[in-house]
Write a protein that holds these residues in place. Structure first.
Motif, PDB file in Angstrom:
ATOM      1  N   GLU A  48       0.830  -1.192   0.000  1.00 44.24           N
ATOM      2  CA  GLU A  48       0.000   0.000   0.000  1.00 44.24           C
ATOM      3  C   GLU A  48       0.871   1.250   0.000  1.00 44.24           C
ATOM      4  O   GLU A  48       2.092   1.157   0.108  1.00 44.24           O
ATOM      5  CB  GLU A  48      -0.911  -0.022   1.216  1.00 44.24           C
ATOM      6  CG  GLU A  48      -1.863  -1.189   1.176  1.00 44.24           C
ATOM      7  CD  GLU A  48      -2.729  -1.230   2.421  1.00 44.24           C
ATOM      8  OE1 GLU A  48      -3.885  -0.853   2.311  1.00 44.24           O
ATOM      9  OE2 GLU A  48      -2.230  -1.616   3.484  1.00 44.24           O
ATOM     10  N   SER A  49       0.232   2.397  -0.090  1.00 51.70           N
ATOM     11  CA  SER A  49       1.024   3.618  -0.163  1.00 51.70           C
ATOM     12  C   SER A  49       1.895   3.748   1.074  1.00 51.70           C
ATOM     13  O   SER A  49       1.465   3.447   2.186  1.00 51.70           O
ATOM     14  CB  SER A  49       0.114   4.837  -0.309  1.00 51.70           C
ATOM     15  OG  SER A  49      -0.976   4.757   0.565  1.00 51.70           O
ATOM     16  N   HIS A 219      -0.340  -1.744  -6.334  1.00 53.33           N
ATOM     17  CA  HIS A 219      -1.097  -2.039  -5.123  1.00 53.33           C
ATOM     18  C   HIS A 219      -2.273  -2.948  -5.456  1.00 53.33           C
ATOM     19  O   HIS A 219      -2.981  -3.396  -4.580  1.00 53.33           O
ATOM     20  CB  HIS A 219      -1.630  -0.733  -4.515  1.00 53.33           C
ATOM     21  CG  HIS A 219      -2.713  -0.125  -5.340  1.00 53.33           C
ATOM     22  ND1 HIS A 219      -2.455   0.611  -6.468  1.00 53.33           N
ATOM     23  CD2 HIS A 219      -4.052  -0.205  -5.235  1.00 53.33           C
ATOM     24  CE1 HIS A 219      -3.607   0.973  -7.014  1.00 53.33           C
ATOM     25  NE2 HIS A 219      -4.588   0.497  -6.295  1.00 53.33           N
ATOM     26  N   LEU A 221      -4.001  -6.161  -6.375  1.00 51.74           N
ATOM     27  CA  LEU A 221      -3.757  -7.594  -6.323  1.00 51.74           C
ATOM     28  C   LEU A 221      -4.263  -8.297  -7.575  1.00 51.74           C
ATOM     29  O   LEU A 221      -3.739  -9.332  -7.963  1.00 51.74           O
ATOM     30  CB  LEU A 221      -4.419  -8.185  -5.079  1.00 51.74           C
ATOM     31  CG  LEU A 221      -3.783  -7.703  -3.776  1.00 51.74           C
ATOM     32  CD1 LEU A 221      -4.717  -7.947  -2.605  1.00 51.74           C
ATOM     33  CD2 LEU A 221      -2.466  -8.406  -3.541  1.00 51.74           C
ATOM     34  N   GLY A 222      -5.275  -7.730  -8.216  1.00 53.35           N
ATOM     35  CA  GLY A 222      -5.784  -8.314  -9.445  1.00 53.35           C
ATOM     36  C   GLY A 222      -4.748  -8.269 -10.552  1.00 53.35           C
ATOM     37  O   GLY A 222      -4.568  -9.232 -11.305  1.00 53.35           O
ATOM     38  N   LEU A 260      -5.139  -8.450   3.214  1.00 50.69           N
ATOM     39  CA  LEU A 260      -5.351  -7.697   1.970  1.00 50.69           C
ATOM     40  C   LEU A 260      -6.320  -8.442   1.066  1.00 50.69           C
ATOM     41  O   LEU A 260      -7.248  -7.867   0.507  1.00 50.69           O
ATOM     42  CB  LEU A 260      -4.019  -7.525   1.225  1.00 50.69           C
ATOM     43  CG  LEU A 260      -3.128  -6.355   1.579  1.00 50.69           C
ATOM     44  CD1 LEU A 260      -1.953  -6.322   0.611  1.00 50.69           C
ATOM     45  CD2 LEU A 260      -3.882  -5.043   1.514  1.00 50.69           C
ATOM     46  N   SER A 263      -9.852  -8.293   2.210  1.00 51.27           N
ATOM     47  CA  SER A 263     -10.509  -6.994   2.276  1.00 51.27           C
ATOM     48  C   SER A 263     -10.879  -6.444   0.906  1.00 51.27           C
ATOM     49  O   SER A 263     -11.506  -5.400   0.811  1.00 51.27           O
ATOM     50  CB  SER A 263      -9.615  -5.988   3.016  1.00 51.27           C
ATOM     51  OG  SER A 263      -8.429  -5.781   2.309  1.00 51.27           O
ATOM     52  N   PRO A 265     -13.119  -6.425  -2.333  1.00 46.89           N
ATOM     53  CA  PRO A 265     -14.317  -7.005  -2.934  1.00 46.89           C
ATOM     54  C   PRO A 265     -13.945  -7.619  -4.278  1.00 46.89           C
ATOM     55  O   PRO A 265     -13.151  -7.045  -5.026  1.00 46.89           O
ATOM     56  CB  PRO A 265     -15.246  -5.805  -3.135  1.00 46.89           C
ATOM     57  CG  PRO A 265     -14.566  -4.628  -2.578  1.00 46.89           C
ATOM     58  CD  PRO A 265     -13.145  -4.963  -2.324  1.00 46.89           C
ATOM     59  N   PRO A 277     -12.140  -6.072   6.681  1.00 44.83           N
ATOM     60  CA  PRO A 277     -11.071  -5.078   6.601  1.00 44.83           C
ATOM     61  C   PRO A 277      -9.943  -5.382   7.578  1.00 44.83           C
ATOM     62  O   PRO A 277     -10.141  -6.105   8.564  1.00 44.83           O
ATOM     63  CB  PRO A 277     -11.762  -3.770   6.980  1.00 44.83           C
ATOM     64  CG  PRO A 277     -13.064  -4.116   7.555  1.00 44.83           C
ATOM     65  CD  PRO A 277     -13.338  -5.566   7.349  1.00 44.83           C
ATOM     66  N   ILE A 278      -8.767  -4.826   7.282  1.00 47.38           N
ATOM     67  CA  ILE A 278      -7.684  -4.838   8.255  1.00 47.38           C
ATOM     68  C   ILE A 278      -7.914  -3.617   9.120  1.00 47.38           C
ATOM     69  O   ILE A 278      -8.135  -2.526   8.605  1.00 47.38           O
ATOM     70  CB  ILE A 278      -6.322  -4.720   7.558  1.00 47.38           C
ATOM     71  CG1 ILE A 278      -6.140  -5.841   6.543  1.00 47.38           C
ATOM     72  CG2 ILE A 278      -5.199  -4.740   8.585  1.00 47.38           C
ATOM     73  CD1 ILE A 278      -4.879  -5.732   5.732  1.00 47.38           C
ATOM     74  N   ARG A 279      -7.871  -3.794  10.442  1.00 46.42           N
ATOM     75  CA  ARG A 279      -8.189  -2.628  11.269  1.00 46.42           C
ATOM     76  C   ARG A 279      -7.046  -1.613  11.260  1.00 46.42           C
ATOM     77  O   ARG A 279      -5.906  -1.950  10.938  1.00 46.42           O
ATOM     78  CB  ARG A 279      -8.537  -3.069  12.680  1.00 46.42           C
ATOM     79  CG  ARG A 279      -7.424  -3.688  13.449  1.00 46.42           C
ATOM     80  CD  ARG A 279      -8.005  -4.294  14.732  1.00 46.42           C
ATOM     81  NE  ARG A 279      -7.428  -5.576  15.020  1.00 46.42           N
ATOM     82  CZ  ARG A 279      -6.304  -5.729  15.718  1.00 46.42           C
ATOM     83  NH1 ARG A 279      -5.663  -4.689  16.167  1.00 46.42           N
ATOM     84  NH2 ARG A 279      -5.817  -6.924  15.944  1.00 46.42           N
ATOM     85  N   GLY A 280      -7.377  -0.394  11.609  1.00 45.14           N
ATOM     86  CA  GLY A 280      -6.381   0.670  11.645  1.00 45.14           C
ATOM     87  C   GLY A 280      -5.911   1.052  10.256  1.00 45.14           C
ATOM     88  O   GLY A 280      -6.522   0.699   9.256  1.00 45.14           O
ATOM     89  N   SER A 281      -4.821   1.803  10.187  1.00 46.76           N
ATOM     90  CA  SER A 281      -4.257   2.150   8.901  1.00 46.76           C
ATOM     91  C   SER A 281      -2.746   2.030   8.989  1.00 46.76           C
ATOM     92  O   SER A 281      -2.195   1.790  10.063  1.00 46.76           O
ATOM     93  CB  SER A 281      -4.647   3.580   8.528  1.00 46.76           C
ATOM     94  OG  SER A 281      -3.936   4.488   9.327  1.00 46.76           O
ATOM     95  N   ARG A 283      -0.597   3.997   9.190  1.00 49.74           N
ATOM     96  CA  ARG A 283       0.024   4.921  10.142  1.00 49.74           C
ATOM     97  C   ARG A 283       0.309   4.261  11.489  1.00 49.74           C
ATOM     98  O   ARG A 283       1.105   4.762  12.277  1.00 49.74           O
ATOM     99  CB  ARG A 283      -0.924   6.075  10.415  1.00 49.74           C
ATOM    100  CG  ARG A 283      -0.938   7.120   9.348  1.00 49.74           C
ATOM    101  CD  ARG A 283      -1.752   8.266   9.874  1.00 49.74           C
ATOM    102  NE  ARG A 283      -1.636   9.431   9.019  1.00 49.74           N
ATOM    103  CZ  ARG A 283      -2.033  10.636   9.394  1.00 49.74           C
ATOM    104  NH1 ARG A 283      -2.558  10.805  10.597  1.00 49.74           N
ATOM    105  NH2 ARG A 283      -1.902  11.650   8.585  1.00 49.74           N
ATOM    106  N   ARG A 297      -1.911  -4.022  13.914  1.00 52.17           N
ATOM    107  CA  ARG A 297      -3.130  -4.214  13.129  1.00 52.17           C
ATOM    108  C   ARG A 297      -3.457  -5.690  12.945  1.00 52.17           C
ATOM    109  O   ARG A 297      -4.419  -6.049  12.269  1.00 52.17           O
ATOM    110  CB  ARG A 297      -2.970  -3.575  11.747  1.00 52.17           C
ATOM    111  CG  ARG A 297      -2.608  -2.103  11.786  1.00 52.17           C
ATOM    112  CD  ARG A 297      -2.316  -1.575  10.400  1.00 52.17           C
ATOM    113  NE  ARG A 297      -3.506  -1.495   9.556  1.00 52.17           N
ATOM    114  CZ  ARG A 297      -3.476  -1.283   8.253  1.00 52.17           C
ATOM    115  NH1 ARG A 297      -2.322  -1.155   7.633  1.00 52.17           N
ATOM    116  NH2 ARG A 297      -4.586  -1.214   7.564  1.00 52.17           N
TER     117      ARG A 297
END
Lengths: 347, 381
Positions: A48-49, A219, A221-222, A260, A263, A265, A277-281, A283, A297
């Motif tokens: 991810e970023s 980023h 996955l597809g 990942l 989370s 769709p 979802p994965i909790r948090g971010s 950060r 996380r």
């Protein structure tokens, strides 16, 4: 990690990049990243970023600014060391032996210069060609990447081309000198799905035809699932899982990779299929020196993930044939994988 | 989650023949109008109470303009927008303002849509004060705490500013602001596309949870077909300003009827190598034509792999019902569904449209086919 495909084109060994501004704490964006790419192989760097995937690619290309940036480790292109190499040497390699395609085609092209001039510039710099020969070669290149009516396009400016066409022009420039290594940094993120499908198909074909080693940074996955042979998942500057794409998607071992996949769709999953979802971010990451960066996380996290154990960071260790894993409490699967068991394979 | 809308019940939102045309101006002294960009060109749709309508399409297809025109953020050129029995398109002044309370929007870029100099408390109380709701300072404070709780933010967030939050948290603030006025309709324009993959799911789940709790009706505009399928009851597909297909989400994805929908679906990558290897890709020739000068007849005929000699070039297809709830605007939808007509490759389409087919190089045929294009640069503002 060298496969049967031959000696690796690119070997990255313990690469690290640290940004430091005067009077501020240094930030380690890339931390001990090692991987290699063989000819005709497509390797994905996924994350991810902020995970350091783009900085890794810029470090390989020698495109990071010299002030305030410390690059350590080793990057070898066909055996030649790039880290610490002079700018003249790098310049002779960039464009000729290694090339890069960026995410945003409009800002990577010079808006005031005709497409033709921008393509022939590469040829005149690196190949012993007359202007006429270069122009003819540029037509062939644009044709190669599927730009219709290439002779007319040579006289046009970037704004006159559509997004997909601009990305094709950039790919043509990258391919001008048949580089051994091509790095594509999110090449389709700015494009629509139907155009994305065209560009991915083009990249796939080029790898098969020319034997270029391709590093795909994304980023999505597809995109990885359809294109990459091997995948390295990055988190907070480190590679946390490495696997062939089939194994990675069928049985992700790092909880982050699994998270990942769970989370996203999926197009082939029905309405209301739950996504987790994965909790948090990102950060919420903790420094690697204090345990596992993903631990805050992670649902699998235990005490030893959050604290320093025996003074070392969680190591990237071999995990079955062709796989590597950085995790103390990975996802487990029944030993006999009868049927799809993994999160990613559950449809 | 949401019950199928009963036929008798009046839909919350009904759009009829909506058009939004933007003039193209030229000239130094006199702004001559030299043409129109037909961003939205005759769209009909209706959204049942408590359901989610997903609008998909590629950039430039007019999906965002349609969403904005429903809220009167763009002035419609023609057509009706009937919201709960009232034609919003003809409202003015105070009635329009009070109607807007009932329809709110969540924007794509949460940082760009939140005032950087207002803290969260001020951001959330502003809509309440503007509409005279919340019952005084004390009531508003209580209401805001409830909102933060509903979107999963700590109350410590009140004194903080947008830049102090992560992307996902900012989008939560944007959603809290949108639901502050207890609207009936929420239009979400690309609500998750600016977010990281792991955070997207959090926001999608939040939207679903809020819909269940507050009985909201959603119009979700997105380019990501997987996201739209996940969240929508009914999906509409737009191409160059018109709806080309509309169907219940699962039906649309199980069996897309319009050639464009088929191509779009086949182009979306699925994060599963096994699926990726077995799928058949329908690759389209070229790019989206310019909406200032759309093709005659069926707007998709320049790129359509199923284009026929007759009708497609000169006869505009209407959106018609092929099966209950399944609308499609294609002359040949039945034949395509039953497999009577077979698609052409992108190369053949390109050749038919008069684009020079380059000499076959070293590459295999099928990959040659995809790179042929009917080129018409997309105008970007």
């Amino acid at each position: 990690m060298t496969s049967v495909l031959g000696a690796p084109v690119l070997e990255v060994d313990d690469l690290s990049v640290t940004f430091q501004r005067k009077g501020e704490k240094p930030t380690r964006a890339v931390d001990g990243v090692s991987f290699s790419v063989a000819p005709g192989e497509t390797v994905g760097l996924v994350g991810e970023s902020g995970c350091g995937k783009s900085v890794t690619s810029l470090a390989i290309m020698g495109l990071l600014p010299s002030r305030g940036v410390k690059v350590g480790g080793s990057v070898r292109l066909e055996g030649q060391e790039l880290i610490g190499a002079g700018s003249r040497k790098l310049r002779s390699l960039r464009g000729a032996h290694m090339a890069m395609v960026f995410q945003d085609p409009l800002s990577s092209l010079n808006p005031t210069v005709q497409i033709g001039t921008q393509v022939t510039e590469v040829l005149l710099e690196h190949r012993d060609m007359s202007k006429a020969e270069a122009a003819a070669e540029a037509v062939a290149l644009l044709d190669r990447v599927g730009i219709p009516d290439p002779r007319r396009r040579l006289k046009e400016y970037p704004h006159q081309l559509s997004g997909g066409m601009r990305q094709r022009a950039l790919i043509a420039m990258a391919l001008a000198c048949s580089p051994r290594l091509l790095i594509a940094d999110e090449p389709t993120t700015a494009l629509d799905v139907t155009i994305q499908a065209q560009i991915l198909e083009l990249l796939k074909e080029l790898v098969v035809d020319t034997g270029t080693a391709l590093v795909m940074i994304t980023h999505d996955l597809g995109v990885v699932a359809g294109l990459c042979d091997r995948v390295h998942v990055m988190y907070s500057g480190k590679i946390i899982e490495t696997a062939d794409r089939h194994e990675l998607f069928a049985q992700p071992r790092q909880p982050y990779t699994g998270g990942l996949l769970a989370s996203v769709p999926r197009l082939d999953a029905g309405r209301g299929t739950p996504i987790t979802p994965i909790r948090g971010s990102a950060r919420d990451a903790i420094p690697w020196a204090e345990g596992c960066a993903f631990a805050p996380r992670c649902d699998n996290a235990q005490d030893d993930c959050l604290t320093e154990v025996s003074g070392s960071v969680v190591p990237l260790e071999p995990d079955g044939p062709g796989r590597e894993l950085r995790c103390r409490h990975p996802l487990q699967y029944p030993t006999a994988p009868s049927g799809a068991t993994a999160l990613g394979a559950a449809r | 989650m949401t019950a199928a809308p009963s036929a008798s019940e009046e839909p919350l939102l009904r759009v009829r023949g909506l058009k939004v045309h933007f003039p193209i101006k030229r000239g130094v002294l006199f702004d001559r109008t030299v043409g129109h960009v037909q961003a939205v060109d005759g769209v009909d749709l209706s959204i049942a109470r408590g359901s989610t309508y997903g609008l998909v399409g590629e950039s430039g297809c007019g999906k965002s303009t349609l969403g904005r025109a429903i809220l009167r953020l763009e002035e419609p050129t023609a057509g009706e927008v009937i919201f709960d029995g009232t034609d919003v398109a003809s409202l003015k002044g105070e009635p329009l303002r009070s109607m807007r309370r009932r329809m709110q929007m969540v924007f794509q870029d949460p940082l760009g849509s939140l005032d950087p100099r207002q803290n969260v408390e001020s951001l959330l109380s502003e809509p309440l004060r503007a509409h005279g709701l919340g019952g005084g300072t004390k009531g508003i404070a209580e209401k805001i705490r409830g909102l933060l709780d509903a979107v999963g933010l700590p109350s410590a967030a009140l004194r903080r500013y947008p830049h102090e939050f992560s992307g996902g948290q900012r989008q939560r603030i944007g959603i809290a602001r949108a639901i502050a006025l207890e609207p009936d309709l929420l239009i979400a324009d690309e609500p998750v596309s600016a977010l990281d993959v792991s955070v997207q799911a959090q926001v999608l789940n939040l939207l679903e949870e809020l819909q269940e709790r507050l009985g909201l009706t959603y119009l979700v505009i997105a380019h990501d077909l997987a996201v739209v399928r996940h969240i929508s009851d009914v999906v509409g597909v737009m191409y160059l300003g018109s709806l080309v297909e509309q169907a219940p989400a699962d039906d649309l994805y199980e069996q897309p009827l319009h050639p464009y929908t088929r191509a779009l679906m086949s182009a979306v990558p699925v994060p599963d190598p096994v699926v990726e290897e077995s799928r058949e890709r329908i690759l389209l020739a070229g790019d989206l034509p310019s909406p200032a000068n759309p093709p005659s007849g069926c707007r998709f005929h320049t790129r359509c792999p199923w284009r026929q000699e007759t009708r497609c070039d000169d006869e505009v297809p209407v959106l018609r019902e092929l099966a209950p709830g399944r609308l499609v605007s294609c002359h040949w939808a039945e034949e395509i569904r039953d497999g009577v007509l077979q698609p052409k490759s992108a190369e053949e389409v390109a050749a038919l449209m008069g684009v020079s087919v380059r000499a076959t190089g070293a590459g295999p045929i099928e990959t040659d086919a995809l790179v042929q294009g009917v080129d018409e640069p997309v105008e970007r503002r």
